[in-house]
Design a protein around this motif. Structure first.
Motif, mmCIF file in Angstrom:
data_model
loop_
_atom_site.group_PDB
_atom_site.id
_atom_site.type_symbol
_atom_site.label_atom_id
_atom_site.label_comp_id
_atom_site.label_asym_id
_atom_site.label_seq_id
_atom_site.Cartn_x
_atom_site.Cartn_y
_atom_site.Cartn_z
ATOM 1 N N TRP A 201 -13.924 -0.942 9.542
ATOM 2 C CA TRP A 201 -13.557 0.422 9.899
ATOM 3 C C TRP A 201 -12.916 0.408 11.286
ATOM 4 C CZ3 TRP A 201 -12.731 4.986 7.937
ATOM 5 C CH2 TRP A 201 -12.705 6.092 8.765
ATOM 6 N N TYR A 203 -10.167 0.925 9.128
ATOM 7 C CA TYR A 203 -9.271 0.679 7.992
ATOM 8 C C TYR A 203 -7.853 1.193 8.266
ATOM 9 C CZ TYR A 203 -13.933 0.914 5.713
ATOM 10 O OH TYR A 203 -15.261 0.789 5.388
ATOM 11 N N GLU A 204 -7.214 0.630 9.280
ATOM 12 C CA GLU A 204 -5.882 1.084 9.673
ATOM 13 C C GLU A 204 -4.885 -0.076 9.675
ATOM 14 O OE1 GLU A 204 -6.590 2.941 13.481
ATOM 15 O OE2 GLU A 204 -6.576 4.920 12.577
ATOM 16 N N ARG A 210 -0.223 1.049 3.600
ATOM 17 C CA ARG A 210 -1.069 2.205 3.303
ATOM 18 C C ARG A 210 -0.565 2.951 2.076
ATOM 19 N NH1 ARG A 210 -2.035 4.661 9.436
ATOM 20 N NH2 ARG A 210 -2.366 2.614 10.430
ATOM 21 N N SER A 212 -2.020 5.749 1.064
ATOM 22 C CA SER A 212 -2.283 7.168 1.277
ATOM 23 C C SER A 212 -1.793 7.560 2.659
ATOM 24 C CB SER A 212 -3.788 7.459 1.174
ATOM 25 O OG SER A 212 -4.277 7.115 -0.090
ATOM 26 N N SER A 214 -1.945 8.838 6.320
ATOM 27 C CA SER A 214 -3.003 8.618 7.301
ATOM 28 C C SER A 214 -3.835 9.866 7.556
ATOM 29 C CB SER A 214 -2.397 8.131 8.630
ATOM 30 O OG SER A 214 -1.463 9.073 9.133
ATOM 31 N N LEU A 217 -7.510 10.256 6.396
ATOM 32 C CA LEU A 217 -8.637 9.757 7.185
ATOM 33 C C LEU A 217 -8.828 10.566 8.460
ATOM 34 C CD1 LEU A 217 -8.007 5.892 6.916
ATOM 35 C CD2 LEU A 217 -9.612 7.263 5.589
ATOM 36 N N ARG A 243 -9.908 2.910 -1.066
ATOM 37 C CA ARG A 243 -8.487 2.583 -1.127
ATOM 38 C C ARG A 243 -7.985 2.113 0.246
ATOM 39 N NH1 ARG A 243 -7.034 6.710 -3.735
ATOM 40 N NH2 ARG A 243 -6.369 8.066 -2.029
ATOM 41 N N ALA A 244 -8.421 2.791 1.299
ATOM 42 C CA ALA A 244 -8.016 2.399 2.653
ATOM 43 C C ALA A 244 -8.566 1.016 2.999
ATOM 44 C CB ALA A 244 -8.495 3.431 3.665
ATOM 45 N N TYR A 245 -9.785 0.743 2.564
ATOM 46 C CA TYR A 245 -10.383 -0.573 2.792
ATOM 47 C C TYR A 245 -9.579 -1.654 2.071
ATOM 48 C CZ TYR A 245 -13.768 -4.428 2.516
ATOM 49 O OH TYR A 245 -14.382 -5.662 2.567
ATOM 50 N N ASP A 247 -6.476 -1.542 1.141
ATOM 51 C CA ASP A 247 -5.187 -1.697 1.820
ATOM 52 C C ASP A 247 -5.330 -2.622 3.031
ATOM 53 O OD1 ASP A 247 -4.097 0.076 0.016
ATOM 54 O OD2 ASP A 247 -4.107 1.782 1.392
ATOM 55 N N SER A 248 -6.417 -2.437 3.767
ATOM 56 C CA SER A 248 -6.658 -3.254 4.955
ATOM 57 C C SER A 248 -6.875 -4.708 4.581
ATOM 58 C CB SER A 248 -7.866 -2.706 5.723
ATOM 59 O OG SER A 248 -7.644 -1.380 6.159
#
Length: 466
Positions: A201, A203-204, A210, A212, A214, A217, A243-245, A247-248
């Motif tokens: 975290w 997750y950027e 990405r 989604s 930004s 979040l 999904r963000a995880y 992507d990371s």
């Protein structure tokens, strides 16, 4: 002999399986961590001891044990030791630089011991406020109790990165790590430790990874794993978080492939592993805030190098074994609870390790030592009761399975079997294993006394630690 230890912080075993099929070497499919989060697990990697033995865990987050660290042992034997950490917890203020001739890190760990304005945390907390946020930051550099000119200079560098003028991608330090390994001239007798935070975290990953917007979040500033676990869950939809995880992790896999390629030019062996997993509401747990659930403690590990075969090892193994393995590869010795992992034939190694038909003699333990005071304060400030999670739990993996304690009692998870057929184990056997472990361990009694600066506190909060 050159050996590198690379920790892909917070990488789940299943995510590793999806995205790291390019990584060659011996894969340890039944590898178990010694804990649920970064500090105690890195302490185990560095000392070859369980967290309770060395007293480094939620009750004490400083590596202040009397046992020598891996880097200390190697440095004293005239090996060059280098570290590059992107995790605030694994830095000099917490004594994790012990024994390293060189220790640095990415942007998240810069200026921890200075009075400059904490731009890194400010940028994370104001990610959705547009370009005017930098004017607010500059005003705070002038009006708050910090070194004004160094603070403004640091903010300008971050703004250049935000505008794309800087060549540095927008990530959690992997690009800086890549630059470090490319520009470093390694010798012929080196140990390198690296911690990469891309799967952690907030997750950027870079924008191109990405799926989604930004803005999805935007409530992330208030996302704390323990508060979510003891409360009503996170302020963000779980599907968006997962999904963000992912992507990371996709970005981590790509950038680590570049880092790995550079390391292979100079290092005889590279040990790649995760310190712990991540939870997305399974059993009501979020991030890696609580417990010894298998999604937290079953971790990926692979040893790569010239002559290392592409094989799978299904025997139960522990991250403690990594400590002893690195010492052996570098022809050094130090006290360790681990054993030497194979770098050649897995079959021959398994045959040598087993002294019974089920290899029940070897067990891998995971420990949960409650919660640290910073997390407890965060939960209490939100009206929660941190005592609900402030207790000890443990898990044990053998050839028969993984048994782990929960508030509701002992549970068992299926794991990879190293032989055909099923090994059955009663819950009583797991209870006895855990009881024996607790009796065997010579605990170090500790109490958290160290204080952290406001900058460190803010950085930890931005990572969901406090």
């Amino acid at each position: 002999m050159n050996v590198a230890l690379v920790v892909l912080d917070t990488l789940r075993y299943d995510a590793f399986q999806r995205h790291f099929d390019w990584l060659s070497g011996i894969r340890f499919e039944n590898m178990w961590s010694t804990g649920r989060w970064t500090v105690p697990v890195h302490a185990s990697l560095f000392t070859g001891k369980y967290p309770s033995e060395i007293g480094v865990h939620a009750g004490n987050t400083t590596l202040d044990c009397s046992e020598p660290t891996l880097a200390e042992t190697l440095s004293e034997a005239d090996h060059t030791t280098r570290g590059f950490s992107n995790n605030v917890n694994i830095t000099a203020p917490f004594a994790f630089d012990r024994g390293f001739d060189f220790f640095d890190g990415g942007w998240r760990v810069q200026n921890l011991d200075t009075d400059t304005f904490d731009w890194e945390t400010f940028v994370t907390e104001t990610r959705n406020r547009g370009p005017r946020r930098y004017l607010t930051g500059l005003r705070r550099c002038v009006t708050e109790d910090c070194a004004t000119w160094p603070s403004i200079k640091r903010g300008a560098l971050l703004k250049l990165r935000d505008l794309g003028i800087s060549e540095q991608p927008d990530d959690d330090g992997a690009s800086e790590t890549l630059e470090f390994v490319r520009e470093t001239t390694f010798g012929s007798d080196e140990f390198l430790f690296v911690n990469l935070m891309e799967a952690h975290w907030p997750y950027e990953p870079p924008q191109s990874y990405r799926r989604s917007d930004s803005d999805s979040l935007q409530d992330g500033d208030s996302y704390n794993g323990l508060a979510a676990t003891l409360g009503e869950g996170p302020p963000i939809d779980s599907a968006i978080l997962e999904r963000a995880y992912d992507d990371s992790v996709r970005y981590l896999a790509d950038v680590y492939e570049e880092i790995f390629s550079v390391l292979r030019e100079d290092f005889d062996y590279i040990v790649t592993l995760s310190d712990h997993g991540e939870m997305f509401g399974e059993h009501g747990v979020w991030q890696h805030a609580y417990g010894v659930h298998p999604a937290l403690t079953h971790v990926p590990c692979i040893i790569s190098g010239e002559g290392v075969p592409d094989q799978q090892c299904a025997a139960p193994t522990s991250l403690l074994d990594v400590h002893q393995t690195i010492l052996t590869l570098m022809e050094e010795d130090a006290p360790s609870d681990g054993r030497v992992l194979p770098t050649e034939s897995v079959g021959e190694w398994v045959a040598k390790q087993s002294d019974s038909t089920t290899d029940e003699s070897y067990a891998c333990f995971a420990e949960h030592h409650g919660i640290n005071r910073r997390s407890a304060a965060r939960v209490a400030a939100n009206g929660g009761d941190p005592s609900e999670a402030d207790h000890e739990l443990a898990g044990v993996a053998t050839a028969s399975g993984y048994g782990y304690e929960t508030p509701d009692g002992l549970s068992m998870a299926e794991i990879v079997s190293e032989r055909d057929g099923e090994h059955t184990a009663s819950m009583e056997k797991f209870r006895n294993r855990l009881a024996t472990h607790r009796k065997r361990i010579q605990r170090r009694t500790v109490e958290e006394t160290a204080t952290t600066s406001s900058v460190i506190q803010q950085r930890l909060e931005s990572l969901g630690y406090a």
